[in-house]
Design a protein around this motif. Structure first.
Motif, PDB file in Angstrom:
ATOM      1  N   ALA A  52       1.093  -0.638  -7.096  1.00  0.00           N
ATOM      2  CA  ALA A  52      -0.144  -1.461  -7.074  1.00  0.00           C
ATOM      3  C   ALA A  52      -0.292  -0.855  -5.520  1.00  0.00           C
ATOM      4  CB  ALA A  52      -0.915  -2.329  -7.309  1.00  0.00           C
ATOM      5  N   LEU A  53       0.027  -1.890  -4.541  1.00  0.00           N
ATOM      6  CA  LEU A  53       0.356  -1.899  -2.921  1.00  0.00           C
ATOM      7  C   LEU A  53       0.331  -0.437  -2.269  1.00  0.00           C
ATOM      8  CD1 LEU A  53       0.109  -3.582  -0.442  1.00  0.00           C
ATOM      9  CD2 LEU A  53       1.965  -4.468  -0.759  1.00  0.00           C
ATOM     10  N   ARG A  54       1.931  -0.017  -3.237  1.00  0.00           N
ATOM     11  CA  ARG A  54       1.802   1.066  -2.868  1.00  0.00           C
ATOM     12  C   ARG A  54       0.693   2.814  -2.274  1.00  0.00           C
ATOM     13  NH1 ARG A  54       6.271   2.318  -5.742  1.00  0.00           N
ATOM     14  NH2 ARG A  54       7.409   0.819  -3.815  1.00  0.00           N
ATOM     15  N   THR A  55       0.275   1.993  -3.745  1.00  0.00           N
ATOM     16  CA  THR A  55      -1.401   2.944  -4.678  1.00  0.00           C
ATOM     17  C   THR A  55      -2.047   3.260  -3.016  1.00  0.00           C
ATOM     18  OG1 THR A  55      -0.567   3.661  -6.544  1.00  0.00           O
ATOM     19  CG2 THR A  55      -2.649   3.516  -5.416  1.00  0.00           C
ATOM     20  N   GLY A  65       5.781   1.851   6.212  1.00  0.00           N
ATOM     21  CA  GLY A  65       6.433   1.748   6.954  1.00  0.00           C
ATOM     22  C   GLY A  65       5.928   1.995   8.955  1.00  0.00           C
ATOM     23  N   ARG A  66       4.984   2.109   8.523  1.00  0.00           N
ATOM     24  CA  ARG A  66       3.931   2.258   9.553  1.00  0.00           C
ATOM     25  C   ARG A  66       2.879   1.231   9.757  1.00  0.00           C
ATOM     26  NH1 ARG A  66       0.832   6.535   7.790  1.00  0.00           N
ATOM     27  NH2 ARG A  66       2.154   7.867   8.907  1.00  0.00           N
ATOM     28  N   GLN A  67       2.583   0.173   8.740  1.00  0.00           N
ATOM     29  CA  GLN A  67       2.001  -0.539   8.528  1.00  0.00           C
ATOM     30  C   GLN A  67       0.073  -0.440   8.709  1.00  0.00           C
ATOM     31  OE1 GLN A  67       3.754  -3.856   7.971  1.00  0.00           O
ATOM     32  NE2 GLN A  67       5.572  -3.550   6.950  1.00  0.00           N
ATOM     33  N   THR A  72       2.574  -6.614   6.072  1.00  0.00           N
ATOM     34  CA  THR A  72       3.635  -7.571   5.416  1.00  0.00           C
ATOM     35  C   THR A  72       3.900  -8.120   5.896  1.00  0.00           C
ATOM     36  OG1 THR A  72       4.472  -5.388   4.017  1.00  0.00           O
ATOM     37  CG2 THR A  72       5.698  -7.139   3.526  1.00  0.00           C
ATOM     38  N   VAL A  73       3.464  -8.975   5.889  1.00  0.00           N
ATOM     39  CA  VAL A  73       4.172 -10.439   6.698  1.00  0.00           C
ATOM     40  C   VAL A  73       5.319 -11.530   5.950  1.00  0.00           C
ATOM     41  CG1 VAL A  73       3.388 -13.051   7.328  1.00  0.00           C
ATOM     42  CG2 VAL A  73       1.313 -10.944   7.089  1.00  0.00           C
ATOM     43  N   THR A 194      12.598   1.248  -1.334  1.00  0.00           N
ATOM     44  CA  THR A 194      12.111   0.704  -2.361  1.00  0.00           C
ATOM     45  C   THR A 194      12.018  -0.949  -2.435  1.00  0.00           C
ATOM     46  OG1 THR A 194      11.776   2.745  -3.450  1.00  0.00           O
ATOM     47  CG2 THR A 194      11.034   0.954  -4.865  1.00  0.00           C
ATOM     48  N   VAL A 195      13.031  -1.407  -2.772  1.00  0.00           N
ATOM     49  CA  VAL A 195      13.775  -2.698  -2.907  1.00  0.00           C
ATOM     50  C   VAL A 195      13.313  -3.588  -1.684  1.00  0.00           C
ATOM     51  CG1 VAL A 195      15.461  -4.610  -2.848  1.00  0.00           C
ATOM     52  CG2 VAL A 195      15.958  -2.085  -4.254  1.00  0.00           C
ATOM     53  N   VAL A 196      12.972  -3.144  -0.466  1.00  0.00           N
ATOM     54  CA  VAL A 196      12.803  -3.567   0.484  1.00  0.00           C
ATOM     55  C   VAL A 196      11.264  -4.108   0.692  1.00  0.00           C
ATOM     56  CG1 VAL A 196      12.637  -3.837   2.955  1.00  0.00           C
ATOM     57  CG2 VAL A 196      14.241  -3.653   1.987  1.00  0.00           C
ATOM     58  N   GLU A 197      10.609  -2.596   0.511  1.00  0.00           N
ATOM     59  CA  GLU A 197       8.910  -3.948  -0.326  1.00  0.00           C
ATOM     60  C   GLU A 197       8.832  -4.275  -0.999  1.00  0.00           C
ATOM     61  OE1 GLU A 197       6.591  -2.039   2.128  1.00  0.00           O
ATOM     62  OE2 GLU A 197       7.987  -1.587   3.241  1.00  0.00           O
ATOM     63  N   ALA A 198       9.549  -4.170  -2.362  1.00  0.00           N
ATOM     64  CA  ALA A 198       9.181  -4.990  -3.259  1.00  0.00           C
ATOM     65  C   ALA A 198       9.720  -6.073  -2.846  1.00  0.00           C
ATOM     66  CB  ALA A 198      10.070  -4.314  -4.791  1.00  0.00           C
TER      67      ALA A 198
END
Length: 385
Positions: A52-55, A65-67, A72-73, A194-198
């Protein structure tokens, strides 16, 4: 929702997530709060939150990456950071009890799943407590079976000592999907992203073992702001076919791959035993049998062949110089699988790097050899430095 005058269609859960972040943009919102607010009493994994966050980020023109919109904290959650004005009330948040994450140490891991961009399901796990250490996936991983095999169990306990170790099964392997659209080096780097973001990691040290070292190098080159320190163990910049210097070496590399194709396709026990001995030349026959059994349970013969073919084509030599973080390169002095020349090449290519040679012939260090304690000591000193 609308962006730049255009209507952007977003699925309801993702829109609810965005509304909650905007409503509470004055603070960091935890993952548990988002799960409770958006999904209520329906139990879902963090993979649903990540999707959902990626969407939302894609709809806003933002990226992990840009954020520029959603930040992401590390170890805390997410915060909406873009300037804006609220013109309507957000839907009321559901009032549900907050979830409490189960505590875990080095004797217990939490396994979760996330989805790569092409839909492949990737399994990842966290174990230990303390600062994070992300480990890129490498040949023969299985998040569950690794706990009981002497090949990897000491790696988990050693690397998770006084820190949180995050690792995952690469596509086609372990608990991740075995049937995947493609299985290329770029896919492996994307899966790490993907795993880093998850995992909700912001800035972290990264470990790459064997071909996972090349994946780690590529990720660090892509995301210099995310990787604080890089550790490469038994790694190489170029696969065997790429680094062949003349016709004789190319023929040898081709023959080695042909033998591997036949051996893996037919699960020939003689080949698998010899293959195991290349990783553990100082191992015992029992060690080799354990290694062979672990390989058989970790992936399919067809995928084993796909992996070996892709390994031979790996080449990060053109981008290794883009790694900007301090890098520790650890390599067995008499590695029977990856020659020490590859460690030297990595050290020459990566600007801020240091090479340490370990007194071992094993590609994968065993728990009983002196080099293992030295290996952990160097990592601890490097990460604590």
């Amino acid at each position: 929702m609308h962006r730049a005058g255009a209507t952007i269609h977003v699925e309801p859960r993702a829109f609810d997530l965005l509304c909650h972040l905007v409503t509470h943009r004055d603070r960091v919102v935890s993952k548990n709060e988002l799960l409770d607010s958006v999904w209520g009493d329906r139990f879902v994994s963090e993979a649903a939150l990540t999707t959902a966050l990626r969407t939302v980020r894609r709809a806003l023109g933002d990226t992990g990456g840009r954020q520029g919109m959603i930040r992401t904290v590390h170890r805390r959650g997410y915060q909406f950071v873009a300037a804006g004005t609220t013109v309507g009330a957000a839907p009321p948040a559901r009032s549900e009890p907050a979830r409490t994450a189960a505590p875990f140490g080095t004797d217990h891991q939490v396994i979760r799943f996330c989805k790569a961009g092409d839909g492949a399901r990737i399994a990842y796990a966290s174990v230990g407590t303390g600062p994070p250490l992300m480990k890129a996936a490498n040949w023969m991983s299985h998040l569950d079976l690794e706990w009981t095999t002497p090949v990897w169990s000491h790696w988990i306990s050693g690397l998770a000592r006084n820190r949180t170790l995050v690792r995952y099964d690469e596509r086609g392997c372990g608990l991740s999907d075995w049937e995947v659209p493609s299985c290329t080096f770029d896919d492996w780097v994307d899966d790490l992203e993907t795993v880093v973001e998850a995992s909700g990691l912001d800035r972290f040290p990264l470990l790459g073992v064997s071909q996972g070292g090349a994946v780690a190098v590529a990720y660090a080159a892509r995301h210099p702001a995310r990787v604080s320190r890089l550790i490469l163990a038994g790694a190489y910049a170029r696969g065997r076919q790429v680094r062949a210097r003349d016709a004789a070496e190319r023929n040898e590399a081709d023959l080695d791959l042909d033998v591997a194709r036949v051996g893996w396709s037919h699960q020939d026990p003689r080949f698998l035993r010899v293959f195991a001995s290349q990783f553990l030349p100082e191992g015992t026959p029992r060690d080799w049998e354990e290694f062979v059994d672990f390989q058989r349970r970790t992936t399919s013969p067809a995928n084993g062949v796909r992996f070996l073919e892709e390994f031979a084509r790996i080449d990060v030599s053109a981008i290794a110089h883009q790694v900007r973080c301090p890098t520790l390169i650890l390599h067995s002095r008499d590695d029977a699988r990856v020659p020490t020349s590859q460690a030297g090449e990595l050290a020459a290519l990566i600007p801020d790097s240091r090479l340490v040679m370990l007194d071992s012939r094993n590609h994968l260090l065993t728990a009983t050899e002196p080099a293992w304690a030295e290996f952990l000591s160097h990592i601890d000193a490097f990460l604590n430095g």
